[in-house]
Structures are given as structure tokens and as C-alpha cells.
Enzyme design. Sequence first.
Site, PDB file in Angstrom:
ATOM      1  N   ARG A 119      40.442 142.884  30.308  1.00  0.00           N
ATOM      2  CA  ARG A 119      39.909 141.597  30.793  1.00  0.00           C
ATOM      3  C   ARG A 119      40.278 140.441  29.864  1.00  0.00           C
ATOM      4  NH1 ARG A 119      35.591 145.044  32.122  1.00  0.00           N
ATOM      5  NH2 ARG A 119      35.465 145.339  34.368  1.00  0.00           N
ATOM      6  N   LYS A 141      51.011 128.782  31.258  1.00  0.00           N
ATOM      7  CA  LYS A 141      51.329 129.398  32.553  1.00  0.00           C
ATOM      8  C   LYS A 141      51.967 130.752  32.281  1.00  0.00           C
ATOM      9  CE  LYS A 141      52.193 125.612  35.762  1.00  0.00           C
ATOM     10  NZ  LYS A 141      53.241 124.978  36.589  1.00  0.00           N
ATOM     11  N   GLU A 183      65.946 121.251  30.051  1.00  0.00           N
ATOM     12  CA  GLU A 183      64.492 121.028  30.024  1.00  0.00           C
ATOM     13  C   GLU A 183      64.113 119.989  28.963  1.00  0.00           C
ATOM     14  OE1 GLU A 183      62.436 122.150  32.229  1.00  0.00           O
ATOM     15  OE2 GLU A 183      63.081 124.134  32.927  1.00  0.00           O
ATOM     16  N   LYS A 225      55.326 117.905  26.534  1.00  0.00           N
ATOM     17  CA  LYS A 225      54.634 118.917  27.335  1.00  0.00           C
ATOM     18  C   LYS A 225      53.175 119.018  26.920  1.00  0.00           C
ATOM     19  CE  LYS A 225      54.735 123.125  29.751  1.00  0.00           C
ATOM     20  NZ  LYS A 225      55.493 124.243  30.275  1.00  0.00           N
ATOM     21  N   GLU A 235      47.343 121.737  36.543  1.00  0.00           N
ATOM     22  CA  GLU A 235      48.153 121.073  37.559  1.00  0.00           C
ATOM     23  C   GLU A 235      47.311 120.705  38.775  1.00  0.00           C
ATOM     24  OE1 GLU A 235      52.132 122.845  37.768  1.00  0.00           O
ATOM     25  OE2 GLU A 235      52.261 122.142  39.829  1.00  0.00           O
ATOM     26  N   ARG A 240      50.703 116.810  35.631  1.00  0.00           N
ATOM     27  CA  ARG A 240      51.495 117.980  35.248  1.00  0.00           C
ATOM     28  C   ARG A 240      52.628 118.223  36.252  1.00  0.00           C
ATOM     29  NH1 ARG A 240      49.636 123.709  32.354  1.00  0.00           N
ATOM     30  NH2 ARG A 240      51.753 124.450  32.147  1.00  0.00           N
ATOM     31  N   ASN A 244      57.778 119.032  36.974  1.00  0.00           N
ATOM     32  CA  ASN A 244      58.651 119.709  37.936  1.00  0.00           C
ATOM     33  C   ASN A 244      59.864 118.869  38.317  1.00  0.00           C
ATOM     34  OD1 ASN A 244      57.056 122.013  38.062  1.00  0.00           O
ATOM     35  ND2 ASN A 244      55.679 121.060  39.533  1.00  0.00           N
ATOM     36  N   HIS A 247      62.929 120.517  39.515  1.00  0.00           N
ATOM     37  CA  HIS A 247      62.584 121.900  39.841  1.00  0.00           C
ATOM     38  C   HIS A 247      62.463 122.158  41.340  1.00  0.00           C
ATOM     39  CE1 HIS A 247      61.938 122.048  35.573  1.00  0.00           C
ATOM     40  NE2 HIS A 247      61.618 123.324  35.611  1.00  0.00           N
ATOM     41  N   HIS A 251      64.672 124.982  42.356  1.00  0.00           N
ATOM     42  CA  HIS A 251      64.211 126.281  42.878  1.00  0.00           C
ATOM     43  C   HIS A 251      64.979 126.672  44.137  1.00  0.00           C
ATOM     44  CE1 HIS A 251      60.082 126.180  40.682  1.00  0.00           C
ATOM     45  NE2 HIS A 251      61.031 126.699  39.937  1.00  0.00           N
ATOM     46  N   HIS A 265      68.287 129.183  35.121  1.00  0.00           N
ATOM     47  CA  HIS A 265      67.185 128.271  35.468  1.00  0.00           C
ATOM     48  C   HIS A 265      67.471 126.836  35.023  1.00  0.00           C
ATOM     49  CE1 HIS A 265      63.110 126.934  36.245  1.00  0.00           C
ATOM     50  NE2 HIS A 265      63.035 126.490  35.002  1.00  0.00           N
TER      51      HIS A 265
HETATM   52  N1  LIG Z   1      55.518 129.607  31.858  1.00  0.00           N
HETATM   53  C1  LIG Z   1      56.174 128.482  32.007  1.00  0.00           C
HETATM   54  O1  LIG Z   1      55.622 127.382  31.902  1.00  0.00           O
HETATM   55  C2  LIG Z   1      57.648 128.545  32.294  1.00  0.00           C
HETATM   56  C3  LIG Z   1      58.411 127.373  32.239  1.00  0.00           C
HETATM   57  C4  LIG Z   1      59.788 127.475  32.437  1.00  0.00           C
HETATM   58  C5  LIG Z   1      60.372 128.706  32.678  1.00  0.00           C
HETATM   59  N2  LIG Z   1      59.594 129.831  32.725  1.00  0.00           N
HETATM   60  C6  LIG Z   1      60.175 131.148  32.968  1.00  0.00           C
HETATM   61  O2  LIG Z   1      61.050 131.444  31.893  1.00  0.00           O
HETATM   62  C7  LIG Z   1      61.983 132.433  32.346  1.00  0.00           C
HETATM   63  C8  LIG Z   1      63.351 132.103  31.801  1.00  0.00           C
HETATM   64  O3  LIG Z   1      63.271 132.120  30.395  1.00  0.00           O
HETATM   65  P1  LIG Z   1      64.577 132.110  29.489  1.00  0.00           P
HETATM   66  O4  LIG Z   1      65.554 131.129  30.022  1.00  0.00           O
HETATM   67  O5  LIG Z   1      64.111 131.987  28.115  1.00  0.00           O
HETATM   68  O6  LIG Z   1      65.256 133.508  29.813  1.00  0.00           O
HETATM   69  P2  LIG Z   1      65.065 134.994  29.230  1.00  0.00           P
HETATM   70  O7  LIG Z   1      63.747 135.214  28.669  1.00  0.00           O
HETATM   71  O8  LIG Z   1      65.519 135.892  30.344  1.00  0.00           O
HETATM   72  O9  LIG Z   1      66.152 135.040  28.077  1.00  0.00           O
HETATM   73  C9  LIG Z   1      67.523 134.889  28.381  1.00  0.00           C
HETATM   74  C10 LIG Z   1      68.378 136.003  27.775  1.00  0.00           C
HETATM   75  O10 LIG Z   1      68.556 135.721  26.406  1.00  0.00           O
HETATM   76  C11 LIG Z   1      68.227 136.865  25.617  1.00  0.00           C
HETATM   77  N3  LIG Z   1      67.713 136.322  24.358  1.00  0.00           N
HETATM   78  C12 LIG Z   1      66.567 135.630  24.188  1.00  0.00           C
HETATM   79  N4  LIG Z   1      66.470 135.154  22.942  1.00  0.00           N
HETATM   80  C13 LIG Z   1      67.577 135.584  22.285  1.00  0.00           C
HETATM   81  C14 LIG Z   1      68.059 135.398  20.963  1.00  0.00           C
HETATM   82  N5  LIG Z   1      67.412 134.618  20.077  1.00  0.00           N
HETATM   83  N6  LIG Z   1      69.219 136.002  20.622  1.00  0.00           N
HETATM   84  C15 LIG Z   1      69.899 136.735  21.539  1.00  0.00           C
HETATM   85  N7  LIG Z   1      69.514 136.920  22.806  1.00  0.00           N
HETATM   86  C16 LIG Z   1      68.372 136.344  23.176  1.00  0.00           C
HETATM   87  C17 LIG Z   1      67.252 137.642  26.429  1.00  0.00           C
HETATM   88  O11 LIG Z   1      67.281 139.010  26.105  1.00  0.00           O
HETATM   89  C18 LIG Z   1      67.769 137.387  27.855  1.00  0.00           C
HETATM   90  O12 LIG Z   1      68.803 138.295  28.166  1.00  0.00           O
HETATM   91  C19 LIG Z   1      61.920 132.431  33.867  1.00  0.00           C
HETATM   92  O13 LIG Z   1      61.274 133.593  34.280  1.00  0.00           O
HETATM   93  C20 LIG Z   1      61.052 131.217  34.192  1.00  0.00           C
HETATM   94  O14 LIG Z   1      60.282 131.409  35.363  1.00  0.00           O
HETATM   95  C21 LIG Z   1      58.252 129.756  32.534  1.00  0.00           C
END
Ligand SMILES: NC(=O)c1ccc[n+]([C@@H]2O[C@H](COP(=O)([O-])OP(=O)(O)OC[C@H]3O[C@@H](n4cnc5c(N)ncnc54)[C@H](O)[C@@H]3O)[C@@H](O)[C@H]2O)c1
Length: 364
Positions: A119, A141, A183, A225, A235, A240, A244, A247, A251, A265
Site C-alpha cells: 500500500r 506521475k 523537453e 516543472k 493536472e 500543468r 503537454n 505532446h 502522441h 518520445h
Molecule cells: N512520469 C512523467 O512525468 C513522464 C514524463 C515524460 C516521459 N515519461 C516516460 O518516460 C519514458 C521514456 O523515458 P526515457 O526517454 O528516459 O527512456 P528509457 O527509460 O527507455 O531510456 C532510454 C534507453 O536508454 C538506456 N539508458 C538510460 N540511461 C542510460 C545511461 N546513462 N547510459 C546508457 N544507457 C542508458 C535505457 O536502458 C534505454 O534503453 C516513457 O515511458 C514516457 O512515457 C514520463
Amino acid sequence: MSIVRVELGARSYDVRIAPGLLAQAGEHLGPLLRGNRALVVSDEQVWAAQGERLSAALDGMVVEPVLVSPGEGSKSFPVLADLIDRLLALGVERSDQLIAFGGGVIGDLAGFAAAIVNRGCGFVQVPTTLLSQVDSSVGGKTGINVGAGKNLVGAFHQPSLVLIDPQVLDTLDPRQVRSGYAEIAKYGLIEDADFFAWLEENGSSVIAGDVDARCHAIKRAVAGKAGIVAADERETNDRRALLNLGHTFGHALEAETGYSDRLLHGEAVALGCVLAMDFSVARGTCSTADADSTRDHFAKLGLPVSLAAAGIDASGADLAHHMASDKKKAGGRVAFILSRGIGQAYVDRTVEMADVAAFLDDHD
Ligand SMILES: NC(=O)c1ccc[n+]([C@@H]2O[C@H](COP(=O)([O-])OP(=O)(O)OC[C@H]3O[C@@H](n4cnc5c(N)ncnc54)[C@H](O)[C@@H]3O)[C@@H](O)[C@H]2O)c1
């Protein structure tokens, strides 16, 4: 070290930013951890690239890495269930702080696991991609993807601390660095024309790895942020929703390319920002000069700025259909983040999807 405070009453926390911070992780995380044990959720690729550095920094503690496969596919119910089983087998308790060590996938997955296991337990974000450092690690999030769409199951669960070391980006694929940069630029486009102007001068240094430029850009994005999250944590109003920008279009582009490596992304966000600016010009709210500056900036840094460059030949109607099924639609209408110029984003809920489809059909 720079500290940005996310002000959320009892759930307030620090975002600490400094080159070399990972090496001091023991000092920062030690006081938060229960006993002598660090439960680290990471992916195999991050752990191979950076795990030794984190383990060395946590010298004297028992480090338990709980690893998942890299990639978006890990934000799923089966991987979440397996992760929770493994955490429970390790005896995770409510007073534990999971350490989310990875990109946005790990932050979202580990954060959601922390929200629901026993929980709820605490978690700390140690983001390792530029995207996660400037965006996903801050704001609380968390969640996973389901058949009906991305991020449709999850929880708001704030971390207890965020540690950002720009030097962990040294092992990140340059394409991922560029993608995360979109971003950062988004904050200039939303609310800070001066910052956008600074990025026009210094964006290539941020991408190339200049430590001072990276720290400045990360701090500005995190502060942006943090301010927006503090004003509108869940949001519930338009504040907030401004985050987007890029986005809603983005998306649709990601859905069209199957959320795959065809379009990362941040690449979708960059192109989405260009489309949002151009659409704003078409609606008469934004100057052509500001839309052109946006396109030129992303193009100069190697980000996609046209549908053709992103390999998308879907019809405007198909792309509009993806947007209409976006979770951010309210009262049957999609909330578009549009612009009155660089630094002046606003929310528009009056957009007709037929107009969007026609606009996209005309866009190169
Ligand atoms: N929660 C939120 O507010 C929010 C906001 C934006 C995006 N997101 C989410 O974030 C995700 C995308 O995140 P991302 O772009 O970081 O991708 P990711 O977490 O998939 O990382 C990208 C790749 O880089 C590799 N990697 C990461 N750090 C590394 C490092 N220092 N050295 C070598 N390799 C490394 C990972 O293994 C992966 O293969 C999506 O799922 C998206 O929905 C969430």
C-alpha cells in the site's frame, strides 16, 4: 550543487543537481534508507553502464539491484507484477525507499511499484537520461501502459528526493540525448522566451556535453516543472496541462509509429512543438517568425521537424483520430496547447478535429 525545491506541503522534496553527484549518492541517500540496504530498480542496460558507479557510491551498504529489460515494454502489468514479487521476496517494507535508477521507463515503473507495494513505500529518483532528468523524474506521475494506450494505469506518487548528475549521460546514446533536449526547449516555448534565446545560442553545447551548459539547462527545466507541479500537482487546471506542449501532436505521431525506435518520445515532442506552433500560425495567434525560429532551432540540432522527415505518411484524419483517443481529452474535446509566440503557450479546448486533420494534410 543546485537545489530546486518542489513545494508540495508535506510531500515537498529536493531536486539536487551537480556534476559528479552520483559518486556522492551514499551521502545523499544513506539518511533515507532503512537499515543498511539499498533496493535499486534499474534496467539491464543502465545497470551495465552505470551500476558499478552507483554501487561504489553506496560502499558499505548491501546493494540489491532488481533489474528489468530495457525499453518501453517494461512499463507493463506482467513486468510490474514480477517486479513487485521480487521486491516482496526481498522483504520490502513501507518504510523503504526504492531507488529508481534509469530513464523515464524505470522512474515510471519503479515509482508505480512504490505507490502500490505494501500500500505504498517511498522512492527516490536517480534519473539517467536527459529526458528523465528534465521531465519525468519530477512531478510524481508514475505508471504503465496497457492495450488501450500509454500511461493509462498509474498513480500520482511523489519521490522523496531526486538526484541529478549530468555526467551519467556520458554513456547515453547521443540520439537519446537529442531526444531529451526537446523537453528542455519546451520550457522556453511555454513560458520563457529569454531561455529559448539562450538555447538558440547554447543548445548545441548542451547536447555535446558541456557540463556548465547542461547544468544550467537542466536546472531551468526542472525549476519550470517544479513551479508548474507545485501550482497544479494533479493536472486539475490548465497550468500543468501546459507541460503537454508538443505532446498532443506528439502522441499521435508516437501512436502512428507504434511507440517504437522509429520515433523516440522527445523526437515526437520536437516535431509536435513545430506542429503546434505552425497550427497556431494557421489559427492566427502566433507569428510566422516565431514558428520558423522553433523549426530552425530543432532542425539545427538534428531533431525531426517535418512529418516526412519522421517517416510519417498517415492521413491527417488518422493522426487526428489518435489525438481524439488521447487520455487528455476532457468533455469530449481534446485540449490543445497552442501558442501566442515563443514563451506564451496557452490551452485551447475549442479546436475542431476536422481543422487539425486538414492542417496536417497540408503540412510537409
Ligand atoms: N512520469 C512523467 O512525468 C513522464 C514524463 C515524460 C516521459 N515519461 C516516460 O518516460 C519514458 C521514456 O523515458 P526515457 O526517454 O528516459 O527512456 P528509457 O527509460 O527507455 O531510456 C532510454 C534507453 O536508454 C538506456 N539508458 C538510460 N540511461 C542510460 C545511461 N546513462 N547510459 C546508457 N544507457 C542508458 C535505457 O536502458 C534505454 O534503453 C516513457 O515511458 C514516457 O512515457 C514520463
